[in-house]
Design a protein around this motif. Structure first.
Motif, PDB file in Angstrom:
ATOM      1  N   LEU A   8       0.844  -1.176   0.000  1.00 36.12           N
ATOM      2  CA  LEU A   8       0.000   0.000   0.000  1.00 36.12           C
ATOM      3  C   LEU A   8       0.888   1.236   0.000  1.00 36.12           C
ATOM      4  N   ASN A   9       0.744   2.073  -1.035  1.00 32.49           N
ATOM      5  CA  ASN A   9       1.520   3.295  -1.143  1.00 32.49           C
ATOM      6  C   ASN A   9       0.955   4.319  -0.166  1.00 32.49           C
ATOM      7  N   ILE A  10       1.779   4.745   0.794  1.00 27.00           N
ATOM      8  CA  ILE A  10       1.332   5.739   1.773  1.00 27.00           C
ATOM      9  C   ILE A  10       1.983   7.094   1.530  1.00 27.00           C
ATOM     10  N   GLY A  11       2.584   7.247   0.348  1.00 26.87           N
ATOM     11  CA  GLY A  11       3.116   8.528  -0.075  1.00 26.87           C
ATOM     12  C   GLY A  11       4.617   8.656   0.017  1.00 26.87           C
ATOM     13  N   PHE A  12       5.186   9.437  -0.900  1.00 28.76           N
ATOM     14  CA  PHE A  12       6.602   9.793  -0.928  1.00 28.76           C
ATOM     15  C   PHE A  12       7.523   8.580  -0.950  1.00 28.76           C
ATOM     16  N   GLY A  13       7.112   7.553  -1.707  1.00 24.14           N
ATOM     17  CA  GLY A  13       7.949   6.370  -1.859  1.00 24.14           C
ATOM     18  C   GLY A  13       7.909   5.427  -0.676  1.00 24.14           C
ATOM     19  N   ASN A  14       6.944   5.595   0.210  1.00 26.29           N
ATOM     20  CA  ASN A  14       6.799   4.725   1.374  1.00 26.29           C
ATOM     21  C   ASN A  14       5.635   3.771   1.167  1.00 26.29           C
ATOM     22  N   PHE A  15       5.831   2.530   1.593  1.00 22.20           N
ATOM     23  CA  PHE A  15       4.823   1.485   1.421  1.00 22.20           C
ATOM     24  C   PHE A  15       4.671   0.702   2.711  1.00 22.20           C
ATOM     25  N   VAL A  16       3.474   0.144   2.919  1.00 24.87           N
ATOM     26  CA  VAL A  16       3.239  -0.803   4.007  1.00 24.87           C
ATOM     27  C   VAL A  16       2.598  -2.049   3.398  1.00 24.87           C
ATOM     28  N   VAL A  17       2.744  -3.163   4.076  1.00 21.37           N
ATOM     29  CA  VAL A  17       2.118  -4.396   3.614  1.00 21.37           C
ATOM     30  C   VAL A  17       0.622  -4.285   3.908  1.00 21.37           C
ATOM     31  N   ALA A  18      -0.187  -4.315   2.859  1.00 23.88           N
ATOM     32  CA  ALA A  18      -1.626  -4.071   2.981  1.00 23.88           C
ATOM     33  C   ALA A  18      -2.306  -5.086   3.889  1.00 23.88           C
ATOM     34  N   ASP A  19      -1.847  -6.325   3.888  1.00 21.41           N
ATOM     35  CA  ASP A  19      -2.473  -7.362   4.705  1.00 21.41           C
ATOM     36  C   ASP A  19      -2.293  -7.127   6.204  1.00 21.41           C
ATOM     37  N   ARG A  20      -1.368  -6.262   6.579  1.00 22.25           N
ATOM     38  CA  ARG A  20      -1.101  -5.992   7.997  1.00 22.25           C
ATOM     39  C   ARG A  20      -1.881  -4.783   8.513  1.00 22.25           C
ATOM     40  N   LYS A  53       2.715  17.756   7.148  1.00 25.09           N
ATOM     41  CA  LYS A  53       1.638  17.612   8.113  1.00 25.09           C
ATOM     42  C   LYS A  53       1.052  16.203   8.044  1.00 25.09           C
ATOM     43  N   THR A  54       0.764  15.632   9.211  1.00 28.35           N
ATOM     44  CA  THR A  54       0.138  14.310   9.268  1.00 28.35           C
ATOM     45  C   THR A  54      -1.321  14.421   8.857  1.00 28.35           C
ATOM     46  N   ARG A  55      -1.707  13.659   7.834  1.00 33.40           N
ATOM     47  CA  ARG A  55      -3.088  13.699   7.340  1.00 33.40           C
ATOM     48  C   ARG A  55      -3.818  12.365   7.512  1.00 33.40           C
ATOM     49  N   SER A  56      -3.074  11.320   7.857  1.00 37.11           N
ATOM     50  CA  SER A  56      -3.720  10.042   8.172  1.00 37.11           C
ATOM     51  C   SER A  56      -2.816   9.235   9.086  1.00 37.11           C
ATOM     52  N   ILE A  57      -3.448   8.370   9.858  1.00 33.87           N
ATOM     53  CA  ILE A  57      -2.743   7.449  10.748  1.00 33.87           C
ATOM     54  C   ILE A  57      -3.142   6.043  10.341  1.00 33.87           C
ATOM     55  N   ILE A  58      -2.138   5.191  10.159  1.00 36.42           N
ATOM     56  CA  ILE A  58      -2.361   3.803   9.772  1.00 36.42           C
ATOM     57  C   ILE A  58      -1.965   2.929  10.956  1.00 36.42           C
ATOM     58  N   ILE A  59      -2.866   2.060  11.361  1.00 36.32           N
ATOM     59  CA  ILE A  59      -2.618   1.164  12.484  1.00 36.32           C
ATOM     60  C   ILE A  59      -2.468  -0.249  11.930  1.00 36.32           C
ATOM     61  N   THR A  60      -1.423  -0.950  12.366  1.00 34.78           N
ATOM     62  CA  THR A  60      -1.156  -2.294  11.863  1.00 34.78           C
ATOM     63  C   THR A  60      -1.506  -3.354  12.902  1.00 34.78           C
ATOM     64  N   ASP A  61      -1.525  -4.606  12.468  1.00 33.80           N
ATOM     65  CA  ASP A  61      -1.841  -5.702  13.378  1.00 33.80           C
ATOM     66  C   ASP A  61      -0.731  -5.957  14.392  1.00 33.80           C
ATOM     67  N   VAL A  65       2.018   2.248  14.761  1.00 27.38           N
ATOM     68  CA  VAL A  65       1.240   3.393  14.312  1.00 27.38           C
ATOM     69  C   VAL A  65       2.097   4.124  13.281  1.00 27.38           C
ATOM     70  N   ILE A  66       1.575   4.260  12.061  1.00 28.16           N
ATOM     71  CA  ILE A  66       2.321   4.859  10.957  1.00 28.16           C
ATOM     72  C   ILE A  66       1.647   6.167  10.565  1.00 28.16           C
ATOM     73  N   LEU A  67       2.429   7.243  10.520  1.00 26.85           N
ATOM     74  CA  LEU A  67       1.912   8.547  10.126  1.00 26.85           C
ATOM     75  C   LEU A  67       2.162   8.763   8.645  1.00 26.85           C
ATOM     76  N   SER A  68       1.156   9.288   7.949  1.00 27.27           N
ATOM     77  CA  SER A  68       1.273   9.566   6.522  1.00 27.27           C
ATOM     78  C   SER A  68       0.807  10.985   6.233  1.00 27.27           C
ATOM     79  N   ALA A  69       1.409  11.613   5.234  1.00 27.85           N
ATOM     80  CA  ALA A  69       1.017  12.958   4.821  1.00 27.85           C
ATOM     81  C   ALA A  69      -0.074  12.916   3.753  1.00 27.85           C
ATOM     82  N   ILE A  70      -0.561  11.734   3.436  1.00 26.33           N
ATOM     83  CA  ILE A  70      -1.634  11.557   2.453  1.00 26.33           C
ATOM     84  C   ILE A  70      -2.967  11.463   3.202  1.00 26.33           C
TER      85      ILE A  70
END
Length: 91
Positions: A8-20, A53-61, A65-70
């Motif tokens: 999952l592209n979370i912006g600026f060349g950063n990715f997280v595993v979508a299943d998590r 600026k942080t525009r979304s927070i992604i929480i994993t299993d 806690v991952i901060l994204s500017a998207i």
């Protein structure tokens, strides 16, 4: 070593595993601000905003806690669209 699966592209060349991913939330509420601070104190916070600026927070299993500017809506739209997969290296 196997590939992690959908990314999952979370912006600026950063990715997280979508299943998590457990949740994609807006960072403006008081509970989300507390969650962010608690994660920072326990060293579970990953800042992927590239200084913006942080525009979304992604929480994993794994309770990271991952901060994204998207925007959360944009990340969610990317989450539900066609997945990006890593190519497995040929041996």
């Amino acid at each position: 070593m196997s590939a992690p699966g959908r990314l999952l592209n979370i912006g600026f060349g950063n990715f997280v595993v979508a299943d998590r991913v457990v949740a994609i939330v807006n960072p403006n509420s008081a509970p989300m601000k507390r969650l962010k601070e608690e994660a920072k104190e326990s060293k579970r916070l990953i800042d992927a905003t590239q200084g913006r600026k942080t525009r979304s927070i992604i929480i994993t299993d794994s309770n990271h806690v991952i901060l994204s500017a998207i925007q959360a809506e944009t990340v969610a739209q990317r989450f539900s669209s066609e997945p990006l997969k890593l190519k497995e290296e040929e041996e």
